[in-house]
Design a protein around this motif. Sequence first.
Motif, PDB file in Angstrom:
ATOM      1  N   UNK A 251       0.812  -1.212   0.000  1.00 57.02           N
ATOM      2  CA  UNK A 251       0.000   0.000   0.000  1.00 57.02           C
ATOM      3  C   UNK A 251       0.855   1.277   0.000  1.00 57.02           C
ATOM      4  N   UNK A 252       2.172   1.124   0.068  1.00 62.49           N
ATOM      5  CA  UNK A 252       3.072   2.283   0.083  1.00 62.49           C
ATOM      6  C   UNK A 252       4.023   2.158  -1.097  1.00 62.49           C
ATOM      7  N   UNK A 253       3.911   3.066  -2.042  1.00 64.13           N
ATOM      8  CA  UNK A 253       4.676   2.981  -3.285  1.00 64.13           C
ATOM      9  C   UNK A 253       6.053   3.637  -3.136  1.00 64.13           C
ATOM     10  N   UNK A 254       6.961   3.367  -4.067  1.00 59.50           N
ATOM     11  CA  UNK A 254       8.261   4.049  -4.060  1.00 59.50           C
ATOM     12  C   UNK A 254       8.130   5.569  -4.139  1.00 59.50           C
ATOM     13  N   UNK A 255       7.135   6.062  -4.869  1.00 55.47           N
ATOM     14  CA  UNK A 255       6.935   7.509  -4.949  1.00 55.47           C
ATOM     15  C   UNK A 255       6.607   8.099  -3.580  1.00 55.47           C
ATOM     16  N   UNK A 256       5.752   7.425  -2.838  1.00 51.50           N
ATOM     17  CA  UNK A 256       5.357   7.912  -1.518  1.00 51.50           C
ATOM     18  C   UNK A 256       6.517   7.821  -0.532  1.00 51.50           C
ATOM     19  N   UNK A 257       7.352   6.787  -0.680  1.00 43.87           N
ATOM     20  CA  UNK A 257       8.457   6.550   0.243  1.00 43.87           C
ATOM     21  C   UNK A 257       9.735   7.273  -0.156  1.00 43.87           C
ATOM     22  N   UNK A 258       9.651   8.131  -1.179  1.00 36.65           N
ATOM     23  CA  UNK A 258      10.822   8.854  -1.706  1.00 36.65           C
ATOM     24  C   UNK A 258      11.918   7.878  -2.163  1.00 36.65           C
ATOM     25  N   UNK A 259      11.505   6.745  -2.687  1.00 36.42           N
ATOM     26  CA  UNK A 259      12.450   5.737  -3.174  1.00 36.42           C
ATOM     27  C   UNK A 259      12.487   5.706  -4.702  1.00 36.42           C
ATOM     28  N   UNK A 260      12.066   6.781  -5.323  1.00 31.94           N
ATOM     29  CA  UNK A 260      12.089   6.836  -6.779  1.00 31.94           C
ATOM     30  C   UNK A 260      13.479   6.711  -7.369  1.00 31.94           C
ATOM     31  N   UNK A 261      14.520   7.009  -6.557  1.00 32.70           N
ATOM     32  CA  UNK A 261      15.895   6.853  -7.030  1.00 32.70           C
ATOM     33  C   UNK A 261      16.237   5.391  -7.311  1.00 32.70           C
ATOM     34  N   UNK A 262      15.439   4.464  -6.763  1.00 33.42           N
ATOM     35  CA  UNK A 262      15.663   3.039  -6.988  1.00 33.42           C
ATOM     36  C   UNK A 262      14.780   2.499  -8.106  1.00 33.42           C
ATOM     37  N   UNK A 263      14.261   3.393  -8.930  1.00 27.83           N
ATOM     38  CA  UNK A 263      13.398   3.009 -10.055  1.00 27.83           C
ATOM     39  C   UNK A 263      14.056   3.459 -11.356  1.00 27.83           C
ATOM     40  N   UNK A 264      14.164   2.550 -12.304  1.00 34.04           N
ATOM     41  CA  UNK A 264      14.694   2.885 -13.621  1.00 34.04           C
ATOM     42  C   UNK A 264      13.587   3.438 -14.494  1.00 34.04           C
ATOM     43  N   UNK A 265      13.272   4.703 -14.319  1.00 29.39           N
ATOM     44  CA  UNK A 265      12.112   5.304 -14.976  1.00 29.39           C
ATOM     45  C   UNK A 265      12.183   5.225 -16.499  1.00 29.39           C
ATOM     46  N   UNK A 266      13.378   5.187 -17.045  1.00 35.10           N
ATOM     47  CA  UNK A 266      13.521   5.159 -18.506  1.00 35.10           C
ATOM     48  C   UNK A 266      13.502   3.747 -19.083  1.00 35.10           C
ATOM     49  N   UNK A 267      13.464   2.732 -18.211  1.00 32.82           N
ATOM     50  CA  UNK A 267      13.383   1.355 -18.716  1.00 32.82           C
ATOM     51  C   UNK A 267      12.036   1.119 -19.392  1.00 32.82           C
TER      52      UNK A 267
END
Length: 370
Positions: A251-267
């Motif tokens: 229920x808690x996404x990477x965006x909410x947890x400020x963990x977007x740095x661990x997401x390869x957004x361009x993949x």
Amino acid sequence: MHRVSPRTSPLHDRHVAAGAKLADFSGWSMPIEYAGGGVLAEHTAVRTAVGLFDVSHLGTGTVTGPGAAALVDRSLSNDLGRIGPGQAQYTLCCVPDGEADAGGVVDDLIVYLHGDDDVLLVPNAANAADVLGRLADAAPDGVTVTDRHEEVAVLAVQGPRSAEVLAAVGLTADLGYMSFARDRDVTVCRTGYTGEHGYELLVAAERAGDLWDELLRAGADAGIRPCGLGARDTLRTEMGYPLHGHELSRQITPNQARAGWAVGWKKPAFWGREALLAEREAGPARLLWGLKADGRGIPRPGMAVLDGDGGRVGEVTSGTFSPTLRTGIALALLDTSAAVAEGARLVVDVRGRSETVAVVTPPFVDSHVR
């Protein structure tokens, strides 16, 4: 009703002999603290000298065969193309698009990249089977996902004198952050969960006891202490590191947890990509912040966070007494509609008492991981 006994680490006898206070943690009987000092002494040892943790409850699994790394890359959030063989990476296994809670976090884990055809995963204890099962279901012919939980023990050597202790037992210590090497049949990686210079050691379960004893002997002059999960929690909270089930969950996404740095957004592909991109574009409904108590009250998970008018604006996800700062600290998910900013004053309802807290951006103390 039949009660299932918790699983035990290969080092269980060492913990019992050392007078450890044991507790059930994700189905494992693990040391919370040891006799002769407890959490405060163990926390201080890691910040000033060196601590030794048994974290063998963490899962281990391998993904092998032609295209193994490609499978991991198109499934988990981070971009494996950012690293090369001999390096490790923090990543997330998110709920795939089309499922309930798409974009939520099934688990956070470390990926060890040996090569295109050989990847090692270290997920959390409670979620290891789920992560490995999802990868196995998605694996193409020729790629094998194997649970190694019973075969591998995980030790963590953390603190400013950790390199000295490793060198004393003949293990490689000269490693860049998030890099690993095999030495004496031990995988040594420059990672950790404390905010200090440190290492995690993966070793065959049957050899774990000997290595544990060797590290304690070699580190005696450096002030080494065995440390339990109590100190591990105070250390990681001071750094603002997330704990699955608290700061990350389905229920808690990477965006909410400020963990977007661990997401390869361009993949082009990873589980939950479309849901996370949509949430990122719209802006998450809540964000993770740090809270530092003005008084003596200690925020705890589940406590309400209120604005100056008494309106609820969020909830504490982790909270503890900071041995370094000598005050209460917390991580909390706060509604973005409340327009909270750094330095704002809010209130935590600590068992019916109003405790004023300052909003801060973690970490609460300086990081020394690099």
